[in-house]
Write an enzyme that holds these catalytic residues in place. Sequence first.
Site, PDB file in Angstrom:
ATOM      1  N   GLU A 179     -33.779  -0.168 -22.042  1.00  0.00           N
ATOM      2  CA  GLU A 179     -32.999  -0.373 -23.267  1.00  0.00           C
ATOM      3  C   GLU A 179     -33.167   0.811 -24.212  1.00  0.00           C
ATOM      4  O   GLU A 179     -32.210   1.233 -24.874  1.00  0.00           O
ATOM      5  CB  GLU A 179     -33.428  -1.674 -23.943  1.00  0.00           C
ATOM      6  CG  GLU A 179     -33.029  -2.921 -23.163  1.00  0.00           C
ATOM      7  CD  GLU A 179     -33.609  -4.193 -23.726  1.00  0.00           C
ATOM      8  OE1 GLU A 179     -33.143  -5.279 -23.344  1.00  0.00           O
ATOM      9  OE2 GLU A 179     -34.559  -4.119 -24.550  1.00  0.00           O
TER      10      GLU A 179
ATOM     11  N   ASP B  85     -30.777  -2.717 -26.771  1.00  0.00           N
ATOM     12  CA  ASP B  85     -30.428  -4.090 -26.415  1.00  0.00           C
ATOM     13  C   ASP B  85     -29.060  -4.458 -26.970  1.00  0.00           C
ATOM     14  O   ASP B  85     -28.239  -5.095 -26.287  1.00  0.00           O
ATOM     15  CB  ASP B  85     -31.503  -5.037 -26.955  1.00  0.00           C
ATOM     16  CG  ASP B  85     -31.181  -6.493 -26.674  1.00  0.00           C
ATOM     17  OD1 ASP B  85     -31.059  -6.861 -25.502  1.00  0.00           O
ATOM     18  OD2 ASP B  85     -31.043  -7.260 -27.649  1.00  0.00           O
TER      19      ASP B  85
END
Length: 229
Positions: free
Chosen positions: A121, A49
């Site tokens: 992610e 992320d």
Amino acid sequence: MKISADLKAFEGRIGHQFTRPELLLRAVTHSSVSSPSRQDNQRLEFMGDRVLGLVMAEALLSKDKGASEGQLAPRFNALVRKETCADVARQIGLGEVLKLGRSEMLSGGRRKEALLGDAMEAVIAAVYLDGGLDAARRLILTHWGKRIDKVDTDARDAKTSLQEWAQARGQQPPTYTEQARSGPDHAPVFTIAVTLQTGETAQAQAGSKRQAEQAAAKTLLDRLSADNG
């Protein structure tokens, strides 16, 4: 360490061959199938992320050198949100190689938006740890490329536009309420209503609350535009 044929094919789809294939295996391992000897992808998700955010910030600043923070923020949010990550995951067939527990598989885990977004992610983090920031940047810019090019039209979502419409007229922000939920657990359908302070309202259905909220906001915006046109 050798990896399965499906993961080798996945390497080809993302454009990165791992020197440490255990990172890829960990990135596609969901917590429902983890064990003391098999780590899941949650920590990688956390890192991915942040890597995605850095690369997107770089890309947006480079794309529009005159943009203000107020212009950049909604574009950034549109590119890094979980729904966008899940869309990319679907394009590269990430769901097909996920390692899931039986209950998660039976509940349609390979199609779940949150699960796909988290795994995307994690894959970014795995590439970053394996090949460094340049490798992660190549992955992201390759698979997000068209989205970055057209982010100006996507960034202003319907919920934001409706809220601005209301505030410009001295109203409180719109309220969203869940009217109903139907369908099985692995493929739910949400009915969401949006209501303005002055009473105007609209409903929409979608497979996630966020999508239903966006659809309801768009329906109401379209109606308001037609009424004021």
